[in-house]
Design an enzyme around this catalytic site. Sequence first.
Site, PDB file in Angstrom:
ATOM      1  N   ALA A 193      -4.722   6.276   4.116  1.00  0.00           N
ATOM      2  CA  ALA A 193      -4.188   7.635   3.545  1.00  0.00           C
ATOM      3  C   ALA A 193      -4.011   7.279   1.920  1.00  0.00           C
ATOM      4  O   ALA A 193      -3.893   6.183   1.565  1.00  0.00           O
ATOM      5  CB  ALA A 193      -2.872   8.370   4.120  1.00  0.00           C
ATOM      6  N   LYS A 194      -3.785   8.420   1.149  1.00  0.00           N
ATOM      7  CA  LYS A 194      -3.773   8.418  -0.283  1.00  0.00           C
ATOM      8  C   LYS A 194      -3.279   9.508  -0.682  1.00  0.00           C
ATOM      9  O   LYS A 194      -3.511  10.613  -0.211  1.00  0.00           O
ATOM     10  CB  LYS A 194      -5.155   7.922  -0.838  1.00  0.00           C
ATOM     11  N   GLY A 195      -2.803   9.728  -1.958  1.00  0.00           N
ATOM     12  CA  GLY A 195      -2.461  10.929  -2.616  1.00  0.00           C
ATOM     13  C   GLY A 195      -1.751  10.733  -3.857  1.00  0.00           C
ATOM     14  O   GLY A 195      -1.632   9.590  -4.589  1.00  0.00           O
TER      15      GLY A 195
END
Length: 424
Positions: A108-110
């Site tokens: 995931a990333k953000g």
Amino acid sequence: MNTTVVKSSMYDTVMRQFNQIADNINLDQNIRKILEATTNEIVVHFPVKLDNGTVKIFTGYRVQHNNVLGPYKGGLRYHPTLDIEDAKALAMWMTWKTALAGLPYGGAKGGIQLNPREYSMAELERISRRFTYALGENIGPEYDIPAPDVNTNEQTMAWIADTYMSTKPAAERSCHKHVVTGKPVGTGGLEGRDRSTGYGVYLTIKLWYQNKNENLKGKTFIVQGYGNVGYWVSHFLTQDGAVLLAVQDAHATLYNQDGIDAENLREHSKPLQGSIKGFSGAVEMPAEDFMGLSCDVLIPAALGNQITADNAYAIKAELVAEGANGPTDVEGERILRDRNIAIIPDILCNSGGVIGSYFEWLQNRNGEIWTMDEVMDKLERKLTEVFKKVANIAKEEDLDWRSAAYILAISRIETAYKQRGIFP
């Protein structure tokens, strides 16, 4: 006739890399469809009252790519150029990185689209806490575990953890401490987590030279980006006798043919919010000349898509060690390969960070406290194990290192899907 060269995005780069390997290993078509897509793309808009009393609306992202191997895992970055496409690309790279390292995590990333230099510490705290609240149950210690990334740090993680825990019943709060990793040691963080990414970059470079029966003494290197990763890799390399010739960040490009003192540069940059500009131990040079400096190792440790068709021909290093995520686009990589310049790919080179995060997560879950020596020993053993596996595939299959790393990572995910099946 004028022609305009359209630069590829990080998402273009990661998809082209994936498709190339999927073709190479004849990846199951149904699994390929799953891995081409993200699972969730979360966009939140949230208001924050600034110090002057005005309210500003911020945009935050969390992209969850895949969790077949375990909870989503990946950093949060605060940067004005961050958008959903970048977050998608970075989330996919995290899936490959955790799979390659053999961790029970997905990708995931953000982050938030902002320039943190434009806000006070009090404003950044309110922004971080409000972002956490807006994400709500989209993160969680057994579901999606954020960590620091570009322009975020242990303080950011402490704010996020505290905010998230405050939304839980008092009796359960301590069970949610591991909702993030990269926390300060005093609030459940891991000794050595601050240096784990940079240490991993250093160690993979060291192991690469060991494969050639060489050591680091006298090797010259240049670093793009002098944040947490750039500093620590420079710290460890210079300790082993390598020479730091040049450093570049968003504000200056510095050069010293006799070597730059990594520790002095760190002390200089701390009061300047990380800027290296004005350092007296080196001279400033044109930014466009940085990539073409003569050296043994080039370490891009800043943002993505820094090595492209525009500058790959100028690079004189024998080795590119990818401290950043996605610093080399597809055309840039093709040029480097044609010129016999080796690349240690990001999903291997900078994986020390997520391995360190895994150790912190385990420490919190099990109620243990590990010493710095224990952590660094575990990190070295794990990274060396992964490095040797990639090296063996590259040698046996006569492949470049990125292809070898991708084959190992994606094959692990394919195996998991075949064993588990697709619901329902």
